[in-house]
Design a protein around this motif. Structure first.
Motif, PDB file in Angstrom:
ATOM      1  N   ALA A 133       7.096  -3.686 -11.879  1.00  0.00           N
ATOM      2  CA  ALA A 133       5.926  -3.779 -10.995  1.00  0.00           C
ATOM      3  C   ALA A 133       5.190  -2.446 -10.928  1.00  0.00           C
ATOM      4  O   ALA A 133       3.946  -2.401 -11.005  1.00  0.00           O
ATOM      5  CB  ALA A 133       6.369  -4.213  -9.601  1.00  0.00           C
ATOM      6  N   MET A 134       5.930  -1.359 -10.793  1.00  0.00           N
ATOM      7  CA  MET A 134       5.311  -0.028 -10.726  1.00  0.00           C
ATOM      8  C   MET A 134       4.678   0.353 -12.063  1.00  0.00           C
ATOM      9  O   MET A 134       3.559   0.884 -12.107  1.00  0.00           O
ATOM     10  CB  MET A 134       6.351   1.012 -10.325  1.00  0.00           C
ATOM     11  CG  MET A 134       6.705   1.011  -8.851  1.00  0.00           C
ATOM     12  SD  MET A 134       7.821   2.380  -8.454  1.00  0.00           S
ATOM     13  CE  MET A 134       7.528   2.533  -6.682  1.00  0.00           C
ATOM     14  N   ALA A 135       5.395   0.096 -13.145  1.00  0.00           N
ATOM     15  CA  ALA A 135       4.888   0.459 -14.468  1.00  0.00           C
ATOM     16  C   ALA A 135       3.588  -0.286 -14.778  1.00  0.00           C
ATOM     17  O   ALA A 135       2.620   0.307 -15.282  1.00  0.00           O
ATOM     18  CB  ALA A 135       5.943   0.171 -15.530  1.00  0.00           C
ATOM     19  N   GLN A 136       3.552  -1.567 -14.487  1.00  0.00           N
ATOM     20  CA  GLN A 136       2.334  -2.341 -14.741  1.00  0.00           C
ATOM     21  C   GLN A 136       1.183  -1.875 -13.858  1.00  0.00           C
ATOM     22  O   GLN A 136       0.025  -1.850 -14.294  1.00  0.00           O
ATOM     23  CB  GLN A 136       2.623  -3.829 -14.538  1.00  0.00           C
ATOM     24  CG  GLN A 136       3.538  -4.411 -15.598  1.00  0.00           C
ATOM     25  CD  GLN A 136       3.828  -5.884 -15.402  1.00  0.00           C
ATOM     26  OE1 GLN A 136       3.561  -6.450 -14.335  1.00  0.00           O
ATOM     27  NE2 GLN A 136       4.374  -6.530 -16.411  1.00  0.00           N
ATOM     28  N   PRO A 151       0.807  -1.232   0.000  1.00  0.00           N
ATOM     29  CA  PRO A 151       0.000   0.000   0.000  1.00  0.00           C
ATOM     30  C   PRO A 151       0.836   1.277   0.000  1.00  0.00           C
ATOM     31  O   PRO A 151       0.460   2.272  -0.629  1.00  0.00           O
ATOM     32  CB  PRO A 151      -0.826  -0.129   1.284  1.00  0.00           C
ATOM     33  CG  PRO A 151      -0.944  -1.605   1.505  1.00  0.00           C
ATOM     34  CD  PRO A 151       0.355  -2.177   1.053  1.00  0.00           C
ATOM     35  N   LYS A 152       1.968   1.274   0.680  1.00  0.00           N
ATOM     36  CA  LYS A 152       2.825   2.457   0.713  1.00  0.00           C
ATOM     37  C   LYS A 152       3.352   2.793  -0.678  1.00  0.00           C
ATOM     38  O   LYS A 152       3.406   3.971  -1.068  1.00  0.00           O
ATOM     39  CB  LYS A 152       3.990   2.217   1.671  1.00  0.00           C
ATOM     40  CG  LYS A 152       4.969   3.380   1.781  1.00  0.00           C
ATOM     41  CD  LYS A 152       5.972   3.191   2.913  1.00  0.00           C
ATOM     42  CE  LYS A 152       6.820   1.965   2.743  1.00  0.00           C
ATOM     43  NZ  LYS A 152       7.890   1.871   3.762  1.00  0.00           N
ATOM     44  N   MET A 153       3.677   1.782  -1.435  1.00  0.00           N
ATOM     45  CA  MET A 153       4.187   1.994  -2.787  1.00  0.00           C
ATOM     46  C   MET A 153       3.079   2.488  -3.712  1.00  0.00           C
ATOM     47  O   MET A 153       3.294   3.381  -4.540  1.00  0.00           O
ATOM     48  CB  MET A 153       4.792   0.693  -3.308  1.00  0.00           C
ATOM     49  CG  MET A 153       5.985   0.212  -2.483  1.00  0.00           C
ATOM     50  SD  MET A 153       6.384  -1.531  -2.751  1.00  0.00           S
ATOM     51  CE  MET A 153       7.182  -1.446  -4.344  1.00  0.00           C
ATOM     52  N   ALA A 154       1.888   1.929  -3.551  1.00  0.00           N
ATOM     53  CA  ALA A 154       0.756   2.379  -4.362  1.00  0.00           C
ATOM     54  C   ALA A 154       0.415   3.836  -4.060  1.00  0.00           C
ATOM     55  O   ALA A 154       0.113   4.625  -4.976  1.00  0.00           O
ATOM     56  CB  ALA A 154      -0.450   1.476  -4.105  1.00  0.00           C
ATOM     57  N   LYS A 155       0.488   4.204  -2.799  1.00  0.00           N
ATOM     58  CA  LYS A 155       0.225   5.586  -2.395  1.00  0.00           C
ATOM     59  C   LYS A 155       1.264   6.526  -2.995  1.00  0.00           C
ATOM     60  O   LYS A 155       0.939   7.641  -3.440  1.00  0.00           O
ATOM     61  CB  LYS A 155       0.234   5.684  -0.875  1.00  0.00           C
ATOM     62  CG  LYS A 155      -0.160   7.049  -0.334  1.00  0.00           C
ATOM     63  CD  LYS A 155      -0.206   7.035   1.194  1.00  0.00           C
ATOM     64  CE  LYS A 155      -0.584   8.413   1.745  1.00  0.00           C
ATOM     65  NZ  LYS A 155      -0.624   8.401   3.244  1.00  0.00           N
ATOM     66  N   GLU A 205      11.544  -4.109  -0.958  1.00  0.00           N
ATOM     67  CA  GLU A 205      12.838  -3.843  -0.342  1.00  0.00           C
ATOM     68  C   GLU A 205      13.611  -2.775  -1.104  1.00  0.00           C
ATOM     69  O   GLU A 205      14.269  -1.913  -0.508  1.00  0.00           O
ATOM     70  CB  GLU A 205      13.671  -5.127  -0.281  1.00  0.00           C
ATOM     71  CG  GLU A 205      13.160  -6.167   0.711  1.00  0.00           C
ATOM     72  CD  GLU A 205      13.931  -7.465   0.621  1.00  0.00           C
ATOM     73  OE1 GLU A 205      14.170  -8.076   1.673  1.00  0.00           O
ATOM     74  OE2 GLU A 205      14.296  -7.873  -0.504  1.00  0.00           O
ATOM     75  N   THR A 206      13.539  -2.828  -2.426  1.00  0.00           N
ATOM     76  CA  THR A 206      14.225  -1.820  -3.243  1.00  0.00           C
ATOM     77  C   THR A 206      13.614  -0.447  -3.009  1.00  0.00           C
ATOM     78  O   THR A 206      14.325   0.564  -2.902  1.00  0.00           O
ATOM     79  CB  THR A 206      14.147  -2.200  -4.730  1.00  0.00           C
ATOM     80  OG1 THR A 206      14.635  -3.536  -4.914  1.00  0.00           O
ATOM     81  CG2 THR A 206      14.966  -1.243  -5.582  1.00  0.00           C
TER      82      THR A 206
END
Length: 358
Positions: free
Chosen positions: A103-106, A38-42, A85-86
């Motif tokens: 992962a982020m791009a998709q 969720p932190k990455m999506a935010k 982790e990255t």
């Protein structure tokens, strides 16, 4: 001096010998390395508008990843990390970054995929292990074609062998890397679990079969090692790393009749590997045969000119045969290129000793 038959290990990018982090990474076996939390999506909601045209969306993502206002991520020759982790560490090797980026791009609706470089990009040595390092990067479809996103800095990107791979093959690369790092740390049983996990994702992934064989051989589980190498060769009969390791296994277990044809096939493969010559050269130095050491170290340097450790070893070998001028020349070359403080101190000490002996 008897020439050793070394073990060959394959991974995507060599991790640092001084990499830090948890010693036990077994919890990673049950995790998806491509999973966003969720932190990455935010973070993505804040930095990239999802309704932008594809090329602008891609540029916004790259800015979010690399800018000081975003992640400010840096290349690091560290342990292989998953996407989360990255994201947290703000650093990663080529595989770690590519996993995070894809992962982020998709997640943003971009058609991003993994590109596998099917040629060795570098080699190294760790004790009895010779490591062949491969590379991976990402590509993204944009309105007028395809954009490559390559995180490996300062290298020639004119790759000779490329292919697009799916997410399961990328996961196999990831778990194989974790296994190789674990094996290099001397934890064979733990490494086997990671190689097996890699093969769960892609049972045609030859590097994982080969590395699994290396782990079993180090545990002296020779039947399992043989089975692993043969499984690699069932997928690709021309894979010389598996051939070399299988030949070494047969030699070690007294099966010279089986080893002979494999040795003949594998010898050219080993002879073309500069780190094979480096290892033989340093072995010769330890046994006091400086002339043999020079032969191998010159060959290593010829095949990979400019490699710091080759030049440092050549300096040591020339000093052993009494050629102070050449010894000083190679030690100075190594010192100019070295980025390791401990290695620099050692080289400076060797140069000082040479100056004192004048």
């Amino acid at each position: 001096m008897k020439r050793p038959w070394v073990l060959l290990l394959i991974l995507m990018l060599l991790p640092s010998l001084n990499a830090t982090g948890k010693a036990d990474r077994s919890d990673l076996l049950s995790q998806d390395p491509l999973q966003l939390n969720p932190k990455m999506a935010k973070f993505l909601v804040k930095h990239v508008k999802p309704d932008l045209p594809r090329k602008i969306r891609l540029n916004a993502l790259l800015n979010a990843i690399f800018s000081k206002e975003g992640l400010n991520i840096k290349y690091g020759n560290t342990r292989t990390l998953n996407a989360a982790e990255t994201f947290d560490s703000r650093t990663g090797n080529c595989l770690s970054f590519t996993i995070l980026f894809v992962a982020m791009a998709q997640h943003l609706g971009l058609n991003a995929s993994f590109k596998e470089v099917g040629e060795v990009t570098s080699r190294d040595v760790r004790g009895e292990l010779l490591l062949a390092n491969y590379h991976m990067f990402a590509e993204v479809e944009i309105d007028n074609g395809v954009a490559a996103v390559d995180f490996l800095p300062g290298t020639d990107k004119n790759y000779k062998a490329l292919r697009r791979i799916g997410p399961d093959r990328a996961r196999a690369h990831y778990f194989n890397n974790i296994g190789a790092e674990t094996l290099s740390a001397g934890k064979e049983t733990e490494a086997i679990a990671f190689f097996r996990r890699a093969l769960d994702h892609d049972d045609t992934f030859v590097p994982a079969w080969t590395n699994l064989g290396v782990a079993y051989r180090r545990l002296k589980q020779f039947a399992e090692a043989e089975e692993s190498y043969l499984s690699a060769l069932e997928v690709d009969r021309s894979d010389l790393t598996a051939v070399s390791n299988l030949a070494g296994l047969y030699l070690a277990t007294g099966k010279a009749d089986k080893a002979a044809p494999l040795m003949q096939k594998a010898q050219n493969h080993l002879e073309s590997n500069p780190f094979h010559h480096y290892r033989l050269g340093t072995e010769a130095l330890r046994f006091g045969d400086a002339e043999l050491a020079l032969n191998h170290l010159r060959e290593a340097n010829r095949r990979a000119p400019g490699e710091v450790k080759f030049q440092a070893a050549l300096g040591e070998a020339f000093a052993k045969v009494g050629d102070s001028d050449r010894a000083r020349d190679f030690l100075k070359r190594a010192l100019r290129k070295s980025t390791n403080d401990e290695q620099k101190a050692d080289l400076e000490e060797q140069l000082s000793l040479l100056d004192q002996s004048r």
